[in-house]
Design a protein around this motif. Structure first.
Motif, PDB file in Angstrom:
ATOM      1  N   THR A  24       0.812  -1.217   0.000  1.00  0.00           N
ATOM      2  CA  THR A  24       0.000   0.000   0.000  1.00  0.00           C
ATOM      3  C   THR A  24       0.843   1.263   0.000  1.00  0.00           C
ATOM      4  N   ARG A  25       2.138   1.138   0.186  1.00  0.00           N
ATOM      5  CA  ARG A  25       3.007   2.319   0.167  1.00  0.00           C
ATOM      6  C   ARG A  25       3.148   2.844  -1.249  1.00  0.00           C
ATOM      7  N   ASP A  26       3.375   4.113  -1.377  1.00  0.00           N
ATOM      8  CA  ASP A  26       3.496   4.759  -2.683  1.00  0.00           C
ATOM      9  C   ASP A  26       4.851   4.466  -3.318  1.00  0.00           C
ATOM     10  N   ASN A  27       4.982   3.292  -3.896  1.00  0.00           N
ATOM     11  CA  ASN A  27       6.187   2.902  -4.614  1.00  0.00           C
ATOM     12  C   ASN A  27       7.458   3.222  -3.824  1.00  0.00           C
ATOM     13  N   HIS A  28       7.410   3.080  -2.538  1.00  0.00           N
ATOM     14  CA  HIS A  28       8.555   3.279  -1.648  1.00  0.00           C
ATOM     15  C   HIS A  28       9.135   4.694  -1.735  1.00  0.00           C
ATOM     16  N   LYS A  37      18.161   1.588   9.941  1.00  0.00           N
ATOM     17  CA  LYS A  37      17.113   2.294  10.690  1.00  0.00           C
ATOM     18  C   LYS A  37      15.732   2.055  10.072  1.00  0.00           C
ATOM     19  N   ASP A  38      15.668   1.940   8.739  1.00  0.00           N
ATOM     20  CA  ASP A  38      14.397   1.660   8.076  1.00  0.00           C
ATOM     21  C   ASP A  38      13.867   0.288   8.476  1.00  0.00           C
ATOM     22  N   GLY A  44      10.225  -3.706  13.135  1.00  0.00           N
ATOM     23  CA  GLY A  44      10.311  -3.823  14.584  1.00  0.00           C
ATOM     24  C   GLY A  44      11.383  -4.800  15.045  1.00  0.00           C
ATOM     25  N   VAL A  45      12.509  -4.819  14.335  1.00  0.00           N
ATOM     26  CA  VAL A  45      13.594  -5.722  14.698  1.00  0.00           C
ATOM     27  C   VAL A  45      14.748  -4.919  15.272  1.00  0.00           C
ATOM     28  N   SER A  46      15.606  -5.613  16.003  1.00  0.00           N
ATOM     29  CA  SER A  46      16.767  -4.965  16.615  1.00  0.00           C
ATOM     30  C   SER A  46      17.960  -5.005  15.665  1.00  0.00           C
ATOM     31  N   SER A  47      18.983  -4.251  16.006  1.00  0.00           N
ATOM     32  CA  SER A  47      20.226  -4.282  15.230  1.00  0.00           C
ATOM     33  C   SER A  47      20.813  -5.686  15.217  1.00  0.00           C
ATOM     34  N   TYR A  70      19.963  -2.399   1.908  1.00  0.00           N
ATOM     35  CA  TYR A  70      19.123  -3.565   1.646  1.00  0.00           C
ATOM     36  C   TYR A  70      18.194  -3.219   0.489  1.00  0.00           C
ATOM     37  N   PRO A  71      18.419  -3.806  -0.704  1.00  0.00           N
ATOM     38  CA  PRO A  71      17.584  -3.472  -1.860  1.00  0.00           C
ATOM     39  C   PRO A  71      16.105  -3.756  -1.567  1.00  0.00           C
ATOM     40  N   ILE A  72      15.284  -2.733  -1.675  1.00  0.00           N
ATOM     41  CA  ILE A  72      13.866  -2.857  -1.360  1.00  0.00           C
ATOM     42  C   ILE A  72      13.226  -3.962  -2.186  1.00  0.00           C
ATOM     43  N   ILE A  73      13.537  -3.998  -3.460  1.00  0.00           N
ATOM     44  CA  ILE A  73      12.916  -5.001  -4.327  1.00  0.00           C
ATOM     45  C   ILE A  73      13.284  -6.422  -3.884  1.00  0.00           C
ATOM     46  N   GLU A  74      14.522  -6.620  -3.414  1.00  0.00           N
ATOM     47  CA  GLU A  74      14.943  -7.942  -2.963  1.00  0.00           C
ATOM     48  C   GLU A  74      14.315  -8.306  -1.616  1.00  0.00           C
ATOM     49  N   VAL A  75      14.195  -7.322  -0.741  1.00  0.00           N
ATOM     50  CA  VAL A  75      13.540  -7.564   0.551  1.00  0.00           C
ATOM     51  C   VAL A  75      12.073  -7.913   0.314  1.00  0.00           C
TER      52      VAL A  75
END
Length: 85
Positions: A24-28, A37-38, A44-47, A70-75
């Motif tokens: 639902t996000r606008d194309n990231h 940090k993202d 909601g994960v830790s370092s 971290y490539p968004i498309i790969e994640v």
């Protein structure tokens, strides 16, 4: 250190919620990469969890100097692959 254990069903539900958010996000917002940090905010994960996922090959990444990207498309692909229907 506090650790939290999740059942498989809880993890699957969490992944589905994350996928719904991502879809639902606008194309990231034009972004191509997440930073640590993202991932912390979105998932909601830790370092330490991020480091563990990188080391175990779960989380795709690239390094620019000392910055992990971290490539968004790969994640997104990883999340969809691991989601149960």
């Amino acid at each position: 250190m506090m650790t939290t254990e999740f059942t498989t069903e809880q993890l699957q539900n969490l992944l589905l919620k994350i996928l719904e958010k991502l879809e639902t996000r606008d194309n990231h917002s034009g972004k191509k990469y997440y930073r640590n940090k993202d991932l912390k905010i979105l998932f909601g994960v830790s370092s330490n969890t991020i480091i563990k996922y990188r080391e175990e090959g779960i989380l795709p990444y690239t390094i620019l100097g000392e910055i992990y990207l971290y490539p968004i498309i790969e994640v997104d692909k990883m999340l969809k692959k691991n989601a149960s229907h």
